[in-house]
Write a protein that holds these residues in place. Structure first.
Motif, PDB file in Angstrom:
ATOM      1  N   THR A 250       3.514   3.522 -14.714  1.00 24.91           N
ATOM      2  CA  THR A 250       2.557   4.625 -14.594  1.00 24.91           C
ATOM      3  C   THR A 250       3.268   5.965 -14.501  1.00 24.91           C
ATOM      4  OG1 THR A 250       0.927   3.216 -13.517  1.00 24.91           O
ATOM      5  CG2 THR A 250       0.711   5.582 -13.137  1.00 24.91           C
ATOM      6  N   LEU A 251       4.359   5.995 -13.738  1.00 18.12           N
ATOM      7  CA  LEU A 251       5.095   7.250 -13.561  1.00 18.12           C
ATOM      8  C   LEU A 251       5.897   7.616 -14.803  1.00 18.12           C
ATOM      9  CD1 LEU A 251       6.188   6.665  -9.872  1.00 18.12           C
ATOM     10  CD2 LEU A 251       4.399   8.217 -10.692  1.00 18.12           C
ATOM     11  N   GLY A 252       6.301   6.620 -15.595  1.00 14.33           N
ATOM     12  CA  GLY A 252       6.946   6.875 -16.873  1.00 14.33           C
ATOM     13  C   GLY A 252       8.255   7.641 -16.801  1.00 14.33           C
ATOM     14  N   ASP A 253       9.023   7.438 -15.761  1.00 13.19           N
ATOM     15  CA  ASP A 253      10.283   8.165 -15.560  1.00 13.19           C
ATOM     16  C   ASP A 253      11.444   7.352 -16.130  1.00 13.19           C
ATOM     17  OD1 ASP A 253      12.766   9.073 -14.147  1.00 13.19           O
ATOM     18  OD2 ASP A 253      11.341  10.422 -13.156  1.00 13.19           O
ATOM     19  N   ASP A 254      12.294   8.014 -16.895  1.00 12.18           N
ATOM     20  CA  ASP A 254      13.419   7.355 -17.555  1.00 12.18           C
ATOM     21  C   ASP A 254      14.396   6.710 -16.575  1.00 12.18           C
ATOM     22  OD1 ASP A 254      14.733   6.816 -20.133  1.00 12.18           O
ATOM     23  OD2 ASP A 254      16.342   8.052 -19.286  1.00 12.18           O
TER      24      ASP A 254
ATOM     25  N   HIS B 287       0.814  -1.225   0.000  1.00 13.35           N
ATOM     26  CA  HIS B 287       0.000   0.000   0.000  1.00 13.35           C
ATOM     27  C   HIS B 287       0.847   1.273   0.000  1.00 13.35           C
ATOM     28  CE1 HIS B 287      -3.842  -1.980  -0.081  1.00 13.35           C
ATOM     29  NE2 HIS B 287      -3.351  -2.858   0.775  1.00 13.35           N
ATOM     30  N   PRO B 288       1.975   1.324   0.709  1.00 16.63           N
ATOM     31  CA  PRO B 288       2.838   2.496   0.556  1.00 16.63           C
ATOM     32  C   PRO B 288       3.337   2.677  -0.885  1.00 16.63           C
ATOM     33  CG  PRO B 288       3.374   1.398   2.606  1.00 16.63           C
ATOM     34  CD  PRO B 288       2.392   0.507   1.868  1.00 16.63           C
ATOM     35  N   VAL B 289       3.657   1.572  -1.559  1.00 18.54           N
ATOM     36  CA  VAL B 289       4.096   1.658  -2.962  1.00 18.54           C
ATOM     37  C   VAL B 289       2.976   2.245  -3.817  1.00 18.54           C
ATOM     38  CG1 VAL B 289       4.615   0.242  -5.001  1.00 18.54           C
ATOM     39  CG2 VAL B 289       5.874  -0.126  -2.869  1.00 18.54           C
ATOM     40  N   ARG B 290       1.781   1.717  -3.661  1.00 22.36           N
ATOM     41  CA  ARG B 290       0.645   2.220  -4.460  1.00 22.36           C
ATOM     42  C   ARG B 290       0.336   3.684  -4.142  1.00 22.36           C
ATOM     43  NH1 ARG B 290      -3.196  -3.124  -3.915  1.00 22.36           N
ATOM     44  NH2 ARG B 290      -2.125  -4.381  -5.505  1.00 22.36           N
ATOM     45  N   LEU B 291       0.478   4.055  -2.877  1.00 21.65           N
ATOM     46  CA  LEU B 291       0.246   5.448  -2.492  1.00 21.65           C
ATOM     47  C   LEU B 291       1.262   6.363  -3.154  1.00 21.65           C
ATOM     48  CD1 LEU B 291      -1.163   7.663  -0.840  1.00 21.65           C
ATOM     49  CD2 LEU B 291       0.280   6.987   1.111  1.00 21.65           C
ATOM     50  N   LEU B 292       2.522   5.966  -3.186  1.00 16.65           N
ATOM     51  CA  LEU B 292       3.551   6.781  -3.835  1.00 16.65           C
ATOM     52  C   LEU B 292       3.220   7.021  -5.305  1.00 16.65           C
ATOM     53  CD1 LEU B 292       6.775   5.274  -2.277  1.00 16.65           C
ATOM     54  CD2 LEU B 292       6.060   7.668  -2.142  1.00 16.65           C
ATOM     55  N   VAL B 293       2.725   6.007  -5.978  1.00 16.04           N
ATOM     56  CA  VAL B 293       2.355   6.157  -7.385  1.00 16.04           C
ATOM     57  C   VAL B 293       1.200   7.137  -7.516  1.00 16.04           C
ATOM     58  CG1 VAL B 293       1.497   4.963  -9.436  1.00 16.04           C
ATOM     59  CG2 VAL B 293       3.215   3.860  -7.974  1.00 16.04           C
ATOM     60  N   GLU B 294       0.224   7.013  -6.652  1.00 15.78           N
ATOM     61  CA  GLU B 294      -0.927   7.922  -6.710  1.00 15.78           C
ATOM     62  C   GLU B 294      -0.514   9.370  -6.445  1.00 15.78           C
ATOM     63  OE1 GLU B 294      -5.398   8.485  -4.781  1.00 15.78           O
ATOM     64  OE2 GLU B 294      -4.234   6.708  -4.274  1.00 15.78           O
ATOM     65  N   LEU B 295       0.411   9.566  -5.518  1.00 17.63           N
ATOM     66  CA  LEU B 295       0.848  10.919  -5.176  1.00 17.63           C
ATOM     67  C   LEU B 295       1.711  11.561  -6.256  1.00 17.63           C
ATOM     68  CD1 LEU B 295       1.780  10.416  -1.416  1.00 17.63           C
ATOM     69  CD2 LEU B 295      -0.266  11.550  -2.328  1.00 17.63           C
ATOM     70  N   ARG B 296       2.455  10.736  -7.002  1.00 18.55           N
ATOM     71  CA  ARG B 296       3.375  11.239  -8.038  1.00 18.55           C
ATOM     72  C   ARG B 296       4.354  12.272  -7.476  1.00 18.55           C
ATOM     73  NH1 ARG B 296       2.482  10.193 -13.369  1.00 18.55           N
ATOM     74  NH2 ARG B 296       0.681   8.892 -13.831  1.00 18.55           N
ATOM     75  N   ALA B 297       4.785  12.039  -6.257  1.00 21.89           N
ATOM     76  CA  ALA B 297       5.714  12.952  -5.581  1.00 21.89           C
ATOM     77  C   ALA B 297       7.145  12.671  -6.044  1.00 21.89           C
ATOM     78  CB  ALA B 297       5.605  12.758  -4.073  1.00 21.89           C
ATOM     79  N   PRO B 298       8.064  13.621  -5.820  1.00 25.78           N
ATOM     80  CA  PRO B 298       9.460  13.403  -6.214  1.00 25.78           C
ATOM     81  C   PRO B 298      10.081  12.162  -5.563  1.00 25.78           C
ATOM     82  CG  PRO B 298       9.107  15.712  -5.666  1.00 25.78           C
ATOM     83  CD  PRO B 298       7.838  14.974  -5.311  1.00 25.78           C
ATOM     84  N   GLU B 299       9.614  11.777  -4.395  1.00 24.18           N
ATOM     85  CA  GLU B 299      10.148  10.605  -3.695  1.00 24.18           C
ATOM     86  C   GLU B 299       9.727   9.282  -4.337  1.00 24.18           C
ATOM     87  OE1 GLU B 299       9.450  13.845  -0.587  1.00 24.18           O
ATOM     88  OE2 GLU B 299       8.362  13.048  -2.308  1.00 24.18           O
ATOM     89  N   ALA B 300       8.712   9.309  -5.176  1.00 22.70           N
ATOM     90  CA  ALA B 300       8.112   8.069  -5.669  1.00 22.70           C
ATOM     91  C   ALA B 300       9.078   7.222  -6.489  1.00 22.70           C
ATOM     92  CB  ALA B 300       6.855   8.382  -6.476  1.00 22.70           C
TER      93      ALA B 300
END
Length: 194
Positions: free
Chosen positions: A160-164, A116-129
């Motif tokens: 989902t975040l699509g970060d290189d 759930h913390p992993v899924r929350l990070l994705v939902e937040l799209r914060a720099p820490e994710a």
């Protein structure tokens, strides 16, 4: 009624009935007094179901007094409590949320509860994710790691975040049969990926 609130209230109604406190449950569910809900979080003697209901209601209302209780619930051994805490934290709007979720997601001592913390990070799209998901996924790629659901959530989240920055760890995930298909999809979502 919000689906997450409906599921939470049904579960907590049963818990309150089992503890012989349905009147307290009804009062906490009906009150519009945030101070009354916050008192449940700080006063001794309240059962876990009451604290969860108060924290959830304050969290979705944006009352930051719920933050500490919600973070504790996000790391609980009971997945439904984690899910409701993640839902409330995503709506709370507290700038500490992403940092707390990243710390929980990357804590190897509590990895069994990292989904759930992993899924929350994705939902937040914060720099820490992205850094937190990369770290967590790298650790899950060890042979015989039992936390495939956490690994899969990281792969899907990185897509989902699509970060290189996720490309190397997603390429490593291709070698793991349980993650390969999701890793292919995640890599395809990174801009510039061919």
């Amino acid at each position: 009624m919000d689906e997450e609130l409906r599921v939470l209230t049904e579960r907590l109604r049963a818990e309150s009935a089992a503890s012989g406190a349905p009147a307290q449950y009804d009062r906490l569910l009906a009150t519009v007094d945030h101070d009354e809900l916050a008192a449940v979080l700080t006063e001794p003697g309240h059962p876990l179901w009451a604290r969860e209901l108060a924290a959830f209601r304050l969290g979705v209302a944006g009352d930051r007094r719920a933050f500490e209780s919600l973070v504790l619930l996000l790391n609980h051994r009971d997945p439904p409590r984690c899910a409701s805490a993640a839902h409330a934290l995503a709506r709370l709007g507290d700038p500490r949320t992403a940092r707390a979720a990243a710390a929980l997601a990357t804590n190897e001592l509590r990895v069994a509860y990292a989904l759930h913390p992993v899924r929350l990070l994705v939902e937040l799209r914060a720099p820490e994710a992205v850094p937190a998901l990369i770290t967590t996924l790298e650790r899950r790629l060890r042979p015989h790691d039992p936390y495939r659901r956490v690994a899969l959530a990281c792969v899907e989240g990185l897509g989902t975040l699509g970060d290189d920055r996720a490309r190397p760890v997603l390429n490593d995930a291709l070698a793991h049969p349980a993650l390969a298909e999701a890793a292919v999809r995640a890599l395809a979502r990174i801009p510039g990926q061919r």
